[in-house]
Design an enzyme around this catalytic site. Structure first.
Site, PDB file in Angstrom:
ATOM      1  N   ARG A   1    -149.308  50.498 -34.330  1.00  0.00           N
ATOM      2  CA  ARG A   1    -149.104  51.771 -35.022  1.00  0.00           C
ATOM      3  C   ARG A   1    -150.439  52.340 -35.478  1.00  0.00           C
ATOM      4  O   ARG A   1    -151.448  51.637 -35.605  1.00  0.00           O
ATOM      5  CB  ARG A   1    -148.202  51.569 -36.241  1.00  0.00           C
TER       6      ARG A   1
ATOM      7  N   GLU B   1    -154.030  51.913 -41.237  1.00  0.00           N
ATOM      8  CA  GLU B   1    -154.881  50.799 -41.621  1.00  0.00           C
ATOM      9  C   GLU B   1    -154.020  49.621 -42.085  1.00  0.00           C
ATOM     10  O   GLU B   1    -152.937  49.411 -41.559  1.00  0.00           O
ATOM     11  CB  GLU B   1    -155.878  51.289 -42.670  1.00  0.00           C
ATOM     12  N   TYR B   2    -154.500  48.860 -43.071  1.00  0.00           N
ATOM     13  CA  TYR B   2    -153.710  47.723 -43.555  1.00  0.00           C
ATOM     14  C   TYR B   2    -152.595  48.195 -44.483  1.00  0.00           C
ATOM     15  O   TYR B   2    -152.789  49.101 -45.302  1.00  0.00           O
ATOM     16  CB  TYR B   2    -154.593  46.741 -44.326  1.00  0.00           C
ATOM     17  N   THR B   3    -151.450  47.550 -44.374  1.00  0.00           N
ATOM     18  CA  THR B   3    -150.381  47.779 -45.331  1.00  0.00           C
ATOM     19  C   THR B   3    -149.644  46.477 -45.571  1.00  0.00           C
ATOM     20  O   THR B   3    -149.831  45.481 -44.863  1.00  0.00           O
ATOM     21  CB  THR B   3    -149.415  48.877 -44.863  1.00  0.00           C
ATOM     22  N   TYR B   4    -148.827  46.493 -46.610  1.00  0.00           N
ATOM     23  CA  TYR B   4    -148.031  45.326 -47.003  1.00  0.00           C
ATOM     24  C   TYR B   4    -146.564  45.616 -46.766  1.00  0.00           C
ATOM     25  O   TYR B   4    -146.095  46.733 -47.005  1.00  0.00           O
ATOM     26  CB  TYR B   4    -148.257  45.011 -48.487  1.00  0.00           C
TER      27      TYR B   4
ATOM     28  N   GLY C   1    -146.605  55.062 -40.780  1.00  0.00           N
ATOM     29  CA  GLY C   1    -147.411  54.625 -39.643  1.00  0.00           C
ATOM     30  C   GLY C   1    -146.542  54.637 -38.399  1.00  0.00           C
ATOM     31  O   GLY C   1    -145.499  53.988 -38.366  1.00  0.00           O
TER      32      GLY C   1
ATOM     33  N   ILE D   1    -141.636  54.416 -41.587  1.00  0.00           N
ATOM     34  CA  ILE D   1    -142.002  54.612 -42.989  1.00  0.00           C
ATOM     35  C   ILE D   1    -141.635  53.374 -43.802  1.00  0.00           C
ATOM     36  O   ILE D   1    -140.833  52.549 -43.371  1.00  0.00           O
ATOM     37  CB  ILE D   1    -141.300  55.847 -43.588  1.00  0.00           C
TER      38      ILE D   1
ATOM     39  N   CYS E   1    -154.065  50.873 -46.961  1.00  0.00           N
ATOM     40  CA  CYS E   1    -154.389  52.064 -46.178  1.00  0.00           C
ATOM     41  C   CYS E   1    -155.835  52.500 -46.367  1.00  0.00           C
ATOM     42  O   CYS E   1    -156.167  53.677 -46.177  1.00  0.00           O
ATOM     43  CB  CYS E   1    -153.431  53.211 -46.504  1.00  0.00           C
TER      44      CYS E   1
END
Length: 249
Positions: free
Chosen positions: A98, A101-104, A180, A192, A209
């Site tokens: 996707r 950036e980084y997400t949790y 993303g 989402i 993000c």
């Protein structure tokens, strides 16, 4: 079109959303609406999305919105900066196709995977991202939460005047939802994530993000006695307003 889709940061996403809802062509069947029980393995979810997106393009499956929760994990989008992974050993880390950036992801966060055929709707990535934002904003509005866009950063944000600001002269703002997406042959997948009641301390293992100057929040953190079922109902109602028929009539 194929590949990860970065979130456009150009102006006028509000105007795009106001002028263009994302309904399908006349005669299209309702979007299938599915809610997973328990926690869904991330690799399984990606495989399911890719298979469904291919079937949608082949015309053998309906469009689908799939609501899940994941066990605690981090995902890295195609724009992820390795230095934003602060605690690489805290939770599993998944490289994903996707945009972003980084997400949790973790328990208490509602992830909505969105598999829609943009050829049936509109081959316009900016309008699609604006529609996803609009869906989140209308969902939050049902709980009297004012979600807002920010042209210089992604996701949906909530102003927190009761909190100290990290930027002089500006009110504190927390992120409550992330976006993303990826498109393959104009079929979307990924989607989402809205924070219902996750453990917000889990975000401490990343720079979410890539944004270090703002915090994260959730519906429960905002003091709302909302259940996940309440959130799912609001998501379905708002989805129908923005994207058209979905789920049971």
């Amino acid at each position: 079109m194929s590949g990860p889709v970065p979130i456009e940061k150009s102006p006028a996403r509000d105007a795009i959303a106001a002028s263009n809802l994302f309904f399908p062509a006349d005669g299209s069947p309702p979007v299938e609406w599915r809610i997973a029980d328990g926690l869904t393995d991330y690799d399984f979810a990606v495989a399911e999305m890719e298979a469904r997106a291919a079937a949608i393009r082949e015309g053998t499956a309906y469009e689908l919105v799939w609501l899940v929760e994941h066990p605690p994990l981090y995902t890295a989008g195609t724009s992820a900066d390795p230095t934003d992974l602060v605690a690489p050993d805290r939770f599993p880390v998944f490289q994903t196709g996707r945009g972003g950036e980084y997400t949790y992801h973790g328990p208490g966060q509602r992830v909505a995977y969105v598999m829609l055929d943009l050829k049936r709707r509109r081959e316009d990535v900016r309008a699609f991202v604006a529609a996803l934002e609009e869906w989140i904003i209308r969902t939050l509005d049902r709980f009297n939460v004012k979600g807002e866009r920010r042209e210089d950063r992604v996701g949906v944000w909530v102003v927190r005047p009761e909190k100290p600001s990290t930027i002089p002269g500006e009110p504190a703002e927390d992120k409550i939802a992330a976006i993303g997406i990826r498109l393959r042959k104009w079929v979307s997948f990924h989607g989402i994530a809205i924070n219902h009641e996750p453990d917000l301390s889990h975000y401490g293992g990343i720079v979410p993000c890539g944004i270090a100057d703002h915090g994260v929040t959730s519906l429960v953190d905002l003091g709302l006695p909302v259940t996940m079922h309440d959130l799912d109902v609001a998501l379905l109602e708002a989805f129908r307003e923005v994207f058209g028929p979905a789920g049971n009539a």
